[in-house]
Design an enzyme around this catalytic site. Structure first.
Site, PDB file in Angstrom:
ATOM      1  CB  THR A 144      -0.764  -0.092   1.359  1.00 28.00           C
ATOM      2  OG1 THR A 144      -1.677  -1.560   1.032  1.00 28.00           O
ATOM      3  CG2 THR A 144      -1.730   1.091   0.931  1.00 28.00           C
TER       4      THR A 144
ATOM      5  CG  HIS B 257      -0.411  -0.004  -4.553  1.00 29.11           C
ATOM      6  ND1 HIS B 257      -0.513   0.064  -5.387  1.00 29.11           N
ATOM      7  CD2 HIS B 257      -1.057  -0.528  -3.755  1.00 29.11           C
ATOM      8  CE1 HIS B 257      -0.232  -1.740  -5.245  1.00 29.11           C
ATOM      9  NE2 HIS B 257      -1.477  -1.999  -4.288  1.00 29.11           N
TER      10      HIS B 257
END
Length: 343
Positions: free
Chosen positions: A41, A44
Site C-alpha cells: 500500500t 502504491h
C-alpha cells in the site's frame, strides 16, 4: 520529529520535520516507533497510482506496519501502559456497527486505515486508538514485530480453512506471499507450489521452503500443478498477486471442490468463466481483507515466540529510516522480500 510525508500528488515522498502529536483523546496512545516495514500500500502511494489518487489526501504521513514503545496514554486507556512494547492493527474500527459487534471489526462499515485515512507510522512517533494496539512479547525483536500486520494477512488467507496435508498453490511471491510460504511450512501443508514471474522472488521462495516454483511465463502453471498432484490439481489456491491471469490459472489448477482464498488486489475488473472455473467445480472462494481482530495476531505472535516461524530470510533488508528511498526503489524493482526501516 522526522516523518516520511506524501506532500504532493506525484511520485515519491519526502523526509521532513513535523510536530510530534501532542494532544491525546481519552482512548488514544502515543507510541515511539522503533521499526516500520514498507507495505505494498505504501508503494502504491509512493508511485501515486490510480488507487492512491482516489484514496489519499496530501499532505499525509505514510506507513502502518510498526513496532514501538508506549510513551503516553489518554486518561481512559486501560489496555496498555507506558513502557509497553507494542505493534498495531491498521484497520481502525468504529466499534459500533453490526460488523464490529459480531466479531468482524476488520470489515467495519466505518473503517479507517492507518497511513491511508489518517497520519501513519513512518515517523518517530505515531498516535493510535488503544483498540488497535497489540502488546508484544519482549522476546520478539522489534524488526520482526513490525511485520506482524502483513504476517496476519498471510495467516488469515491461509487458515480460513485447514491446510494440513493439503497441496497448496501460492500465486505471487511478493512479501506477503513469501510470508505465506513460511506459515504453510509450519502448518503441515503437503506440497507448496509457487507461481512467480520475478527471478529474485522465485529464488527466495525456494530458499524459504517452497517445494515447486514456477515461472508462468515459461511453462504452463496448470500443467505443472497437475503433474505435481497426480493429475488431481491443488486442494487450495492462495492468490497473492492481483494478476488476472494468475487468478484464472489458479482456479483452473484447483481440484474439484477445492478452495481459493483471494488476497491480491486487482487494478480493474476481472473477467473469469464462473461456470467452468467455479460453479461446475464446486469451488469455495473466500475474499480476504486485513486480519481477524485479534485471532490472527495470537497465531502470529505464538509462531514468532515459539520460533516455529523464522523471518530472517523473508526480511531481506533492514535499512536506516533515513535510507527510505532505497527501500522504495527496491520495492519498485521487486529485488527484495520484506523491507524494514529502523529508527
Amino acid at each position: 520529529m522526522k516523518a516520511i510525508v506524501k506532500d504532493a500528488p506525484n511520485y515519491g515522498a519526502k523526509l521532513v520535520k513535523v510536530d510530534v502529536p501532542k494532544s491525546l483523546e481519552p482512548h488514544e496512545v502515543l507510541v515511539k516507533v522503533k521499526a516500520v516495514s514498507i507495505c505494498g500500500t505504501d508503494l502504491h502511494i509512493w508511485l501515486w497510482n490510480e488507487w492512491a489518487k482516489n484514496h489519499i489526501k496530501v499532505p499525509q504521513i505514510l506507513g502502518h506496519e510498526f513496532a514501538g514503545e508506549v510513551v503516553s496514554v489518554g486518561r481512559d486507556v486501560s489496555l496498555v501502559s507506558i513502557g509497553d512494547f507494542v505493534s498495531s492493527e491498521t484497520h481502525i474500527p468504529c466499534q459500533h456497527c453490526k460488523q464490529c459487534r459480531t466479531g468482524n471489526m476488520h470489515v467495519c462499515q466505518n473503517l479507517k486505515i492507518l497511513g491511508v485515512d489518517m497520519n501513519g507510522a513512518f515517523a518517530e512517533y505515531v498516535k493510535v486508538p488503544e483498540i488497535v494496539l497489540w502488546k508484544n512479547d519482549p522476546s520478539i525483536p522489534p524488526i520482526w514485530a513490525s511485520v506482524q500486520e502483513p504476517l496476519g494477512n498471510a495467516i488469515h488467507t491461509i487458515f480460513v480453512e485447514d491446510v494440513t496435508g493439503k497441496n497448496v498453490l501460492v500465486t505471487g511471491a511478493g512479501p506477503i506471499g513469501l510470508l505465506a510460504i513460511g506459515v504453510l511450512k509450519t502448518a503441515g501443508a503437503a506440497k507448496i507450489i509457487v507461481s512467480e514471474v520475478n527471478d529474485y522472488r522465485r529464488d527466495l521462495a525456494k530458499e524459504i521452503g517452497a517445494d515447486v516454483v514456477v515461472d508462468p511465463r515459461k511453462e504452463s502453471l496448470v500443467n505443472v500443478v497437475k503433474k505435481e498432484t497426480n493429475g488431481d490439481g491443488a486442494d487450495v489456491m492462495i492468490e497473492m498477486s492481483g494478476n488476472p491471469q494468475a487468478l484464472k490459472d489458479g482456479l483452473t489448477s484447483l481440484t474439484n471442490a477445492g478452495r481459493a482464498s483471494l488476497l491480491g488486489v486487482y487494478d480493474k475488473d476481472v473477467q473469469i468463466n464462473l461456470n467452468d472455473l467455479v460453479i461446475f467445480k464446486a469451488i469455495r472462494i473466500y475474499g480476504i481483507t486485513g486480519r481477524k481482530m485479534f485471532e490472527t495476531w495470537y497465531r502470529g505472535a505464538d509462531l514468532l515466540k515459539s520460533k516455529k516461524l523464522d523471518l530472517s530470510k523473508i526480511i531481506t533488508h533492514v535499512l536506516d529510516f533515513d535510507d527510505y528511498e532505497r527501500g522504495f526503489k527496491l520495492m519498485e524493482e521487486g529485488k527484495c522480500g520484506k523491507i524494514v526501516l529502523k529508527l
